[in-house]
Every structure is written in C-alpha cells, then in structure tokens.
Scaffold this motif. Structure first.
Motif, PDB file in Angstrom:
ATOM      1  N   TYR A  81       0.848  -1.359  -0.090  1.00 49.59           N
ATOM      2  CA  TYR A  81       0.185   0.015   0.104  1.00 49.59           C
ATOM      3  C   TYR A  81       0.805   1.176  -0.263  1.00 49.59           C
ATOM      4  O   TYR A  81       0.275   2.424  -0.559  1.00 49.59           O
ATOM      5  N   ARG A  82       2.105   1.076   0.433  1.00 48.02           N
ATOM      6  CA  ARG A  82       2.938   2.026   0.530  1.00 48.02           C
ATOM      7  C   ARG A  82       3.470   2.833  -0.943  1.00 48.02           C
ATOM      8  O   ARG A  82       4.007   3.938  -0.900  1.00 48.02           O
ATOM      9  N   LEU A  83       3.190   1.878  -1.966  1.00 51.54           N
ATOM     10  CA  LEU A  83       3.773   2.255  -3.192  1.00 51.54           C
ATOM     11  C   LEU A  83       2.542   2.979  -4.100  1.00 51.54           C
ATOM     12  O   LEU A  83       2.923   3.359  -5.201  1.00 51.54           O
ATOM     13  N   THR A  84       1.303   2.784  -3.677  1.00 50.82           N
ATOM     14  CA  THR A  84       0.127   3.462  -4.537  1.00 50.82           C
ATOM     15  C   THR A  84       0.595   4.771  -5.116  1.00 50.82           C
ATOM     16  O   THR A  84       0.438   5.074  -6.335  1.00 50.82           O
ATOM     17  N   HIS A  85       0.649   5.621  -4.163  1.00 49.48           N
ATOM     18  CA  HIS A  85       0.880   7.111  -4.477  1.00 49.48           C
ATOM     19  C   HIS A  85       2.188   7.262  -5.404  1.00 49.48           C
ATOM     20  O   HIS A  85       2.086   8.004  -6.076  1.00 49.48           O
ATOM     21  N   LEU A  86       3.355   6.656  -4.949  1.00 47.05           N
ATOM     22  CA  LEU A  86       4.639   6.871  -5.702  1.00 47.05           C
ATOM     23  C   LEU A  86       4.410   6.497  -7.151  1.00 47.05           C
ATOM     24  O   LEU A  86       4.875   6.893  -8.091  1.00 47.05           O
ATOM     25  N   LEU A  87       3.635   5.288  -7.298  1.00 42.85           N
ATOM     26  CA  LEU A  87       3.677   4.431  -8.660  1.00 42.85           C
ATOM     27  C   LEU A  87       2.643   5.293  -9.491  1.00 42.85           C
ATOM     28  O   LEU A  87       2.676   5.447 -10.766  1.00 42.85           O
ATOM     29  N   GLU A  88       1.628   5.945  -8.842  1.00 44.94           N
ATOM     30  CA  GLU A  88       0.333   6.498  -9.398  1.00 44.94           C
ATOM     31  C   GLU A  88       0.979   8.116 -10.089  1.00 44.94           C
ATOM     32  O   GLU A  88       0.712   8.313 -10.931  1.00 44.94           O
ATOM     33  N   LYS A  89       1.577   8.534  -9.033  1.00 48.14           N
ATOM     34  CA  LYS A  89       2.080   9.864  -9.263  1.00 48.14           C
ATOM     35  C   LYS A  89       3.423  10.352  -9.693  1.00 48.14           C
ATOM     36  O   LYS A  89       3.663  11.461 -10.145  1.00 48.14           O
ATOM     37  N   GLY A  90       4.306   9.286  -9.710  1.00 46.75           N
ATOM     38  CA  GLY A  90       5.646   9.507  -9.744  1.00 46.75           C
ATOM     39  C   GLY A  90       6.360   9.880  -8.766  1.00 46.75           C
ATOM     40  O   GLY A  90       5.671  10.179  -7.494  1.00 46.75           O
TER      41      GLY A  90
END
Length: 127
Positions: A81-90
C-alpha cells in the motif's frame, strides 16, 4: 368499494416502500460486488509489474451493513500500500531526476464510478 382508514393506508404505503427499499439495497449489493471485482481485475492487469507482487496485492474487502448496502473497499494489501501514490503520481530519484507516474488507480476509479452509477440507476428504475 371498501373503506380504509388513513392509518391503514399509511401502513400499506410504508410497507410497500420498505419492500422496494430492500429490493434496491439487494440489487446495489450485487452491483457493488460485480463492479468491485471488475475493478480489482482491472487494477491487477494495469498496475506496474516490476516484480509482480504489487499488482497481485489488489483485493476487495466487504464491510457488512444492516438495512443498507454493504461497503466495498478496494485496496492493496500490506506492505504494498505504501507504493500506490509513488507509482500513480511518480517520485523523485535518489540521485536526482524523477520517475514518471504510471496512472492505474485513477482510470480504474473512473470506470468504477461510471459502471456503478449506471447499475444503481438501473436498479432504482426497475425497483
């Protein structure tokens, strides 16, 4: 022609509305489950797959409610779940520069909203 009291009429109307309401709630539950499963499948297919664990971690949780439609929550299991924002937004790279985002949650959300609204409107129309 039979005479009925206002109280009897009100009771019959309330009974009919309660049955209609329960039918709509059941149809909304079915629709939310169907749309939620489709969203999880879409997210698994469109998520970045560097190692594949992130994409496989998408799931749907159901919170039961009495007299109301169940609540469906689509999420990524820990620790992904920690990756969602990083992968979605860069995100920024350690050595400088940026990694471009790969939008996958936003398009799935838009599709869920469109499909669910359509199915709920149909459920209300049909009763």
């Amino acid at each position: 022609m039979a005479n009925i009291s206002i109280d009897q009429l009100a009771a019959e109307i309330a009974k009919g509305l309660a049955e209609y309401s329960q039918d709509v709630v059941e149809k909304i539950d079915i629709s939310s489950a169907r749309v939620g499963k489709a969203a999880v499948k879409q997210l698994k297919n469109t998520s970045p797959k560097d190692g594949g664990d992130y994409a496989k971690a998408w799931t749907m949780k159901t919170e039961k409610a009495i007299g109301q439609p169940d609540r469906r929550i689509i999420h990524v299991r820990a620790p992904h779940y920690r990756l969602t924002h990083l992968l979605e937004k860069g995100h920024a790279k350690v050595g400088g520069g940026r990694v471009e985002g790969k939008p996958h949650i936003g398009p799935a959300e838009e599709q869920v909203i469109k499909d669910f609204v359509s199915e709920v409107e149909e459920a209300i129309r049909r009763g």
